[in-house]
Enzyme design. Structure first.
Site, mmCIF file in Angstrom:
data_model
loop_
_atom_site.group_PDB
_atom_site.id
_atom_site.type_symbol
_atom_site.label_atom_id
_atom_site.label_comp_id
_atom_site.label_asym_id
_atom_site.label_seq_id
_atom_site.Cartn_x
_atom_site.Cartn_y
_atom_site.Cartn_z
ATOM 1 C CG ASP A 18 1.608 -12.446 -2.660
ATOM 2 O OD1 ASP A 18 0.851 -11.552 -2.240
ATOM 3 O OD2 ASP A 18 1.348 -13.133 -3.663
ATOM 4 C CG HIS A 216 -3.527 -15.080 -4.172
ATOM 5 N ND1 HIS A 216 -3.214 -14.460 -2.987
ATOM 6 C CD2 HIS A 216 -2.497 -14.820 -5.010
ATOM 7 C CE1 HIS A 216 -2.044 -13.841 -3.105
ATOM 8 N NE2 HIS A 216 -1.585 -14.050 -4.327
ATOM 9 C CB CYS A 247 -2.757 -7.930 -4.799
ATOM 10 S SG CYS A 247 -2.421 -6.397 -5.656
HETATM 11 N N1 COA Z 1 11.152 2.052 -5.319
HETATM 12 C C1 COA Z 1 11.077 3.093 -4.469
HETATM 13 N N2 COA Z 1 10.320 4.156 -4.670
HETATM 14 C C2 COA Z 1 9.634 4.211 -5.823
HETATM 15 C C3 COA Z 1 9.681 3.185 -6.771
HETATM 16 C C4 COA Z 1 10.479 2.062 -6.475
HETATM 17 N N3 COA Z 1 10.540 1.022 -7.297
HETATM 18 N N4 COA Z 1 8.908 3.527 -7.802
HETATM 19 C C5 COA Z 1 8.377 4.723 -7.523
HETATM 20 N N5 COA Z 1 8.810 5.137 -6.326
HETATM 21 C C6 COA Z 1 8.413 6.355 -5.624
HETATM 22 C C7 COA Z 1 8.644 7.619 -6.373
HETATM 23 O O1 COA Z 1 9.945 8.090 -6.130
HETATM 24 C C8 COA Z 1 7.604 8.520 -5.772
HETATM 25 O O2 COA Z 1 8.033 8.933 -4.494
HETATM 26 P P1 COA Z 1 7.599 10.333 -3.844
HETATM 27 O O3 COA Z 1 6.105 10.283 -3.750
HETATM 28 O O4 COA Z 1 8.279 10.313 -2.527
HETATM 29 O O5 COA Z 1 8.084 11.351 -4.803
HETATM 30 C C9 COA Z 1 6.432 7.603 -5.572
HETATM 31 O O6 COA Z 1 6.992 6.291 -5.461
HETATM 32 C C10 COA Z 1 5.400 7.632 -6.670
HETATM 33 O O7 COA Z 1 6.034 7.383 -7.890
HETATM 34 P P2 COA Z 1 5.391 7.651 -9.316
HETATM 35 O O8 COA Z 1 6.403 7.370 -10.347
HETATM 36 O O9 COA Z 1 4.731 9.009 -9.315
HETATM 37 O O10 COA Z 1 4.318 6.550 -9.540
HETATM 38 P P3 COA Z 1 2.886 6.228 -8.953
HETATM 39 O O11 COA Z 1 2.466 7.123 -7.870
HETATM 40 O O12 COA Z 1 1.999 6.098 -10.128
HETATM 41 O O13 COA Z 1 3.168 4.791 -8.311
HETATM 42 C C11 COA Z 1 4.442 2.732 -8.233
HETATM 43 C C12 COA Z 1 3.745 3.762 -9.075
HETATM 44 C C13 COA Z 1 4.947 1.633 -9.151
HETATM 45 C C14 COA Z 1 5.563 3.364 -7.501
HETATM 46 C C15 COA Z 1 3.569 2.173 -7.188
HETATM 47 O O14 COA Z 1 2.326 1.927 -7.729
HETATM 48 C C16 COA Z 1 4.113 0.902 -6.574
HETATM 49 O O15 COA Z 1 5.205 0.836 -6.030
HETATM 50 N N6 COA Z 1 3.285 -0.124 -6.572
HETATM 51 C C17 COA Z 1 3.562 -1.312 -5.849
HETATM 52 C C18 COA Z 1 3.023 -2.516 -6.560
HETATM 53 C C19 COA Z 1 3.032 -3.693 -5.643
HETATM 54 O O16 COA Z 1 3.907 -3.902 -4.821
HETATM 55 N N7 COA Z 1 2.004 -4.523 -5.774
HETATM 56 C C20 COA Z 1 1.880 -5.714 -5.013
HETATM 57 C C21 COA Z 1 2.511 -6.879 -5.654
HETATM 58 S S1 COA Z 1 1.783 -7.388 -7.168
HETATM 59 ZN ZN ZN Z 2 0.101 -13.024 -5.108
#
Ligand code: COA
Ligand code: ZN
Length: 298
Positions: A18, A216, A247
């Site tokens: 975080d 937070h 976040c």
């Molecule tokens: N690890 C690695 N790559 C991932 C992944 C994971 N867990 N989940 C999705 N991806 C990649 C996909 O392969 C895709 O890659 P590309 O653009 O190279 O083809 C891309 O991420 C988008 O994936 P998609 O399934 O179309 O989802 P999205 O665009 O709606 O995004 C998440 C969804 C979940 C991937 C994205 O929102 C995310 O990782 N969020 C992070 C949340 C976070 O860390 N928040 C802070 C803490 S609370």
């Molecule tokens: Zn947090």
């Protein structure tokens, strides 16, 4: 005033995840591993070392596998004395966490549809169904699955969050079979009375459930929130050394409550944590040198 304050509290350090996730300059992997080493040397017993999320969404966490491998190989068997966890936002993240060999994975699901879409690109129900799959995947392996309810105390996209919305996610997580549920004030909107009130109600609804609190916000408010959480009976507190964090999917997200301050407050309350607040202060000073100014600004 009824006091159920526990005698011992587990501090789960979330700084390497975080704390660092929103910092624009990518920190070298070796420094992330050194950060975890300092935390463990300060007596931290549980640490969220990284997140297995899309590197496109959170570039800082692109080296998740390398961080876990590096921490596992710290000298003196340091990592074997602690619980290493990692965050995942979807099933793919849980699969990566399992392959990387962390002890615990925490899957985050928001209390509101708005934040869940912004954070994971999914509806709450989809996230919960991936959580159920995650628990099934982990069955028969050493991986422990935990759940975290984001924006449990207020959502910047929506405003107030009702008990029913939080309870619905908590119930689904417990039914799925998670080991523990973290209630996260992701946007730093909670106040002390609200923290006590929500925990008290949830503990009445789910008397067997182990809850953790993730805070937070401004120092004074988060410490007051923490005291009220303890009074309600929470036994696990999540915090980030140096008070970094936030976040990336919340505008101007405030930092985490600082672990060194949590450790000091708990010591003054006579609650055992096994954590050395002085060593954490040294670690926080070192970290400021690594990341630059507040949240990475030079
Ligand atoms: N690890 C690695 N790559 C991932 C992944 C994971 N867990 N989940 C999705 N991806 C990649 C996909 O392969 C895709 O890659 P590309 O653009 O190279 O083809 C891309 O991420 C988008 O994936 P998609 O399934 O179309 O989802 P999205 O665009 O709606 O995004 C998440 C969804 C979940 C991937 C994205 O929102 C995310 O990782 N969020 C992070 C949340 C976070 O860390 N928040 C802070 C803490 S609370
Ligand atoms: Zn947090």
């Amino acid at each position: 005033m009824a006091v159920r304050r526990p005698q011992e509290v587990l501090i789960r350090e979330v700084g390497p995840r975080d704390g660092l996730q929103g910092i624009p300059r990518v920190i070298p992997t070796a420094q992330k591993i050194a950060f975890v080493e300092k935390l463990l040397l300060a007596g931290i017993k549980a640490v969220e070392v990284t997140s297995f999320v899309s590197p496109r969404a959170v570039p800082q966490m692109a080296d998740a596998e390398e961080v876990v491998a590096g921490v596992r190989h710290l000298p003196g068997g340091l990592a074997q004395k602690a619980t290493l966890s990692a965050l995942a936002g979807n099933l793919r993240g849980v699969e990566r966490a399992l392959a990387a060999g962390v002890d615990e994975v925490v899957m985050v699901v928001s209390a509101t549809a708005e934040h869940n879409r912004a954070n994971t690109g999914m509806e709450v129900e989809q996230s919960l169904s991936q959580l159920r799959e995650a628990v099934a995947l982990a069955r028969g392996t050493p991986l422990v699955v935990r759940g975290a309810v984001a924006v449990a105390f207020g959502c910047p996209y929506r405003g107030e969050v009702g008990l029913a919305e939080v309870a619905r996610v908590v119930e689904a997580m417990l039914e799925a079979g998670v080991r523990e549920v973290t209630l996260a004030d992701t946007a730093g909107l909670a106040g002390p009375r609200q923290v006590y009130g929500l925990l008290e109600k949830l503990m009445r609804l789910f008397p067997e459930a182990p809850f953790a609190l993730h805070l937070h916000g401004a120092r004074e408010v988060t410490l007051a929130n923490l005291v009220e959480g303890l009074r309600a009976g929470v036994g696990v507190v999540e915090s980030a050394t140096g008070g970094l964090g936030g976040c990336p999917f919340i505008p101007a997200a405030p930092g985490n409550v600082a672990t060194e301050e949590v450790a000091e407050l708990l010591a003054r309350l006579g609650i055992k944590t096994g954590v050395d607040a002085g060593k954490l202060r040294e670690c926080a000073a070192w970290l400021r040198g690594v990341v630059g100014g507040p949240n990475g600004t030079p």
